[in-house]
Design a protein around this motif. Structure first.
Motif, mmCIF file in Angstrom:
data_model
loop_
_atom_site.group_PDB
_atom_site.id
_atom_site.type_symbol
_atom_site.label_atom_id
_atom_site.label_comp_id
_atom_site.label_asym_id
_atom_site.label_seq_id
_atom_site.Cartn_x
_atom_site.Cartn_y
_atom_site.Cartn_z
ATOM 1 N N ASP A 64 12.588 4.365 8.496
ATOM 2 C CA ASP A 64 13.784 3.538 8.299
ATOM 3 C C ASP A 64 13.554 2.067 8.627
ATOM 4 O O ASP A 64 14.479 1.353 9.027
ATOM 5 C CB ASP A 64 14.956 4.074 9.146
ATOM 6 N N LEU A 65 12.324 1.610 8.447
ATOM 7 C CA LEU A 65 12.004 0.209 8.683
ATOM 8 C C LEU A 65 12.050 -0.619 7.397
ATOM 9 O O LEU A 65 12.055 -1.845 7.458
ATOM 10 C CB LEU A 65 10.616 0.090 9.318
ATOM 11 N N LEU A 66 12.076 0.078 6.279
ATOM 12 C CA LEU A 66 12.040 -0.599 4.986
ATOM 13 C C LEU A 66 12.936 0.154 4.011
ATOM 14 O O LEU A 66 12.758 1.353 3.793
ATOM 15 C CB LEU A 66 10.594 -0.617 4.473
ATOM 16 N N ALA A 118 10.508 -0.631 -2.381
ATOM 17 C CA ALA A 118 9.857 0.251 -1.419
ATOM 18 C C ALA A 118 10.256 1.709 -1.637
ATOM 19 O O ALA A 118 9.421 2.619 -1.513
ATOM 20 C CB ALA A 118 10.206 -0.185 -0.002
ATOM 21 N N LEU A 119 11.503 1.938 -1.967
ATOM 22 C CA LEU A 119 11.961 3.296 -2.244
ATOM 23 C C LEU A 119 11.283 3.850 -3.493
ATOM 24 O O LEU A 119 10.907 5.025 -3.547
ATOM 25 C CB LEU A 119 13.484 3.319 -2.399
ATOM 26 N N LEU A 164 6.901 7.215 -5.749
ATOM 27 C CA LEU A 164 5.633 7.286 -6.478
ATOM 28 C C LEU A 164 4.544 7.909 -5.614
ATOM 29 O O LEU A 164 3.740 8.714 -6.097
ATOM 30 C CB LEU A 164 5.211 5.883 -6.925
ATOM 31 N N PHE A 165 4.505 7.553 -4.337
ATOM 32 C CA PHE A 165 3.532 8.130 -3.402
ATOM 33 C C PHE A 165 3.648 9.659 -3.379
ATOM 34 O O PHE A 165 2.640 10.368 -3.464
ATOM 35 C CB PHE A 165 3.766 7.563 -2.002
ATOM 36 N N LEU A 166 4.863 10.168 -3.269
ATOM 37 C CA LEU A 166 5.074 11.616 -3.221
ATOM 38 C C LEU A 166 4.691 12.279 -4.541
ATOM 39 O O LEU A 166 4.087 13.355 -4.562
ATOM 40 C CB LEU A 166 6.531 11.918 -2.882
ATOM 41 N N TYR A 206 0.870 -1.170 0.000
ATOM 42 C CA TYR A 206 0.000 0.000 0.000
ATOM 43 C C TYR A 206 0.912 1.227 0.000
ATOM 44 O O TYR A 206 1.804 1.342 0.860
ATOM 45 C CB TYR A 206 -0.903 0.010 1.236
ATOM 46 N N LEU A 207 0.712 2.126 -0.938
ATOM 47 C CA LEU A 207 1.659 3.227 -1.121
ATOM 48 C C LEU A 207 1.860 4.048 0.142
ATOM 49 O O LEU A 207 2.993 4.360 0.524
ATOM 50 C CB LEU A 207 1.204 4.113 -2.275
ATOM 51 N N GLY A 208 0.757 4.443 0.792
ATOM 52 C CA GLY A 208 0.877 5.264 1.995
ATOM 53 C C GLY A 208 1.607 4.547 3.113
ATOM 54 O O GLY A 208 2.460 5.126 3.799
ATOM 55 N N LEU A 209 1.286 3.277 3.306
ATOM 56 C CA LEU A 209 1.931 2.494 4.353
ATOM 57 C C LEU A 209 3.402 2.260 4.039
ATOM 58 O O LEU A 209 4.258 2.351 4.928
ATOM 59 C CB LEU A 209 1.205 1.157 4.523
ATOM 60 N N THR A 210 3.713 1.971 2.791
ATOM 61 C CA THR A 210 5.110 1.792 2.398
ATOM 62 C C THR A 210 5.909 3.068 2.647
ATOM 63 O O THR A 210 7.046 3.021 3.146
ATOM 64 C CB THR A 210 5.209 1.400 0.917
ATOM 65 N N PHE A 211 5.316 4.213 2.320
ATOM 66 C CA PHE A 211 5.991 5.488 2.583
ATOM 67 C C PHE A 211 6.231 5.672 4.075
ATOM 68 O O PHE A 211 7.305 6.142 4.493
ATOM 69 C CB PHE A 211 5.153 6.644 2.037
#
Length: 259
Positions: free
Chosen positions: A47-49, A54-55, A60-62, A36-41
């Protein structure tokens, strides 16, 4: 992970991180399987992922977030010269193609065909493409150098693995964004059904600049279609939809936002 994504959207970040970590304890691949984009961000920001995927998803989220604001500025600055062209067959044989192409900016939807002979009635120009990301509903067409691509279905927070469905669209435009989620929810309540891409987009335009001139809307009849069925000018066939739309309620709402 779905609940963690929900808490991310609501701003309950601590709860979201706690649930995400619990999901990873049960399945170490949970974060990559359920993206999920928001959760991945949120995870990368803490700094958990740090995985490459994920980066990319965080970037893409931003971009998607920023582009929604950019589009609203863009449409305001070009408001007087925007034509919105739907796929209903009501313009066939009326030879409005030249008139449509005279507008500075032209909006089209999904797999809109602009080749001859359809260009005679519907024009060739495309600056903005509103598209459903699901491949099985919307075959891609080669419309390059678009000003914007608007994703009509999905959102930044609760759409699972949406980035996997958008990866190919960057070849057509560097500016991609979703239709606002709040608008989708409010419109669904208003018409008591899932709204079509066309109506959602017109509703967004209305929320930005007010009533839309009827003279700038083409290919929107909503009268030759039945419940759950759509007709396209390029096929001439009635096609059953995966999502059921209520065209009667859509037409009533459309009449309230155009002048």
């Amino acid at each position: 992970m779905n609940l963690a994504a929900f808490f991310t959207e609501s701003g309950s970040y601590d709860a979201a991180l706690e649930l995400a970590n619990k999901a990873k304890e049960k399945d170490k691949e949970a974060w990559s399987k359920h993206r999920y984009l928001g959760l991945t961000f949120l995870l990368t920001s803490n700094d958990l992922l740090k995985d490459e995927w994920a980066l990319k998803d965080s970037k893409l989220f931003l971009e998607l977030s920023r582009n929604q604001w950019l589009f609203e500025d863009y449409i305001t600055n070009n408001w007087a010269q925007v034509a919105i062209v739907g796929n209903a067959p009501k313009e066939l044989h009326l030879k409005k193609g030249i008139l449509i192409d005279q507008y500075e900016k032209v909006v089209r939807f999904n797999g809109a065909i602009t080749e001859y002979p359809y260009s005679i009635d519907y024009g060739k120009k495309t600056n903005i493409l509103v598209i459903n990301p699901r491949y099985f509903e919307t075959p891609r067409n080669a419309k390059y150098d678009l000003d914007f691509i608007i994703i009509s279905d999905g959102n930044l927070y609760s759409s699972k693995n949406i980035s996997l469905k958008l990866h190919d669209l960057s070849q057509f435009s560097s500016r991609i964004c979703f239709l606002p989620r709040k608008l989708d929810i409010s419109l669904t309540k208003r018409i008591s059904a899932s709204p079509s891409s066309g109506l959602k987009f017109l509703s967004w335009l209305y929320s930005i600049n007010g009533p839309i001139s009827r003279a700038r809307i083409f290919g929107f009849s909503l009268t030759d279609q039945s419940y759950g069925v759509a007709t396209s000018y390029s096929s001439g066939q009635r096609v059953g939809l995966n999502t059921i739309h209520n065209w009667t309620n859509e037409k009533e709402y459309l009449e309230s936002i155009i002048k």
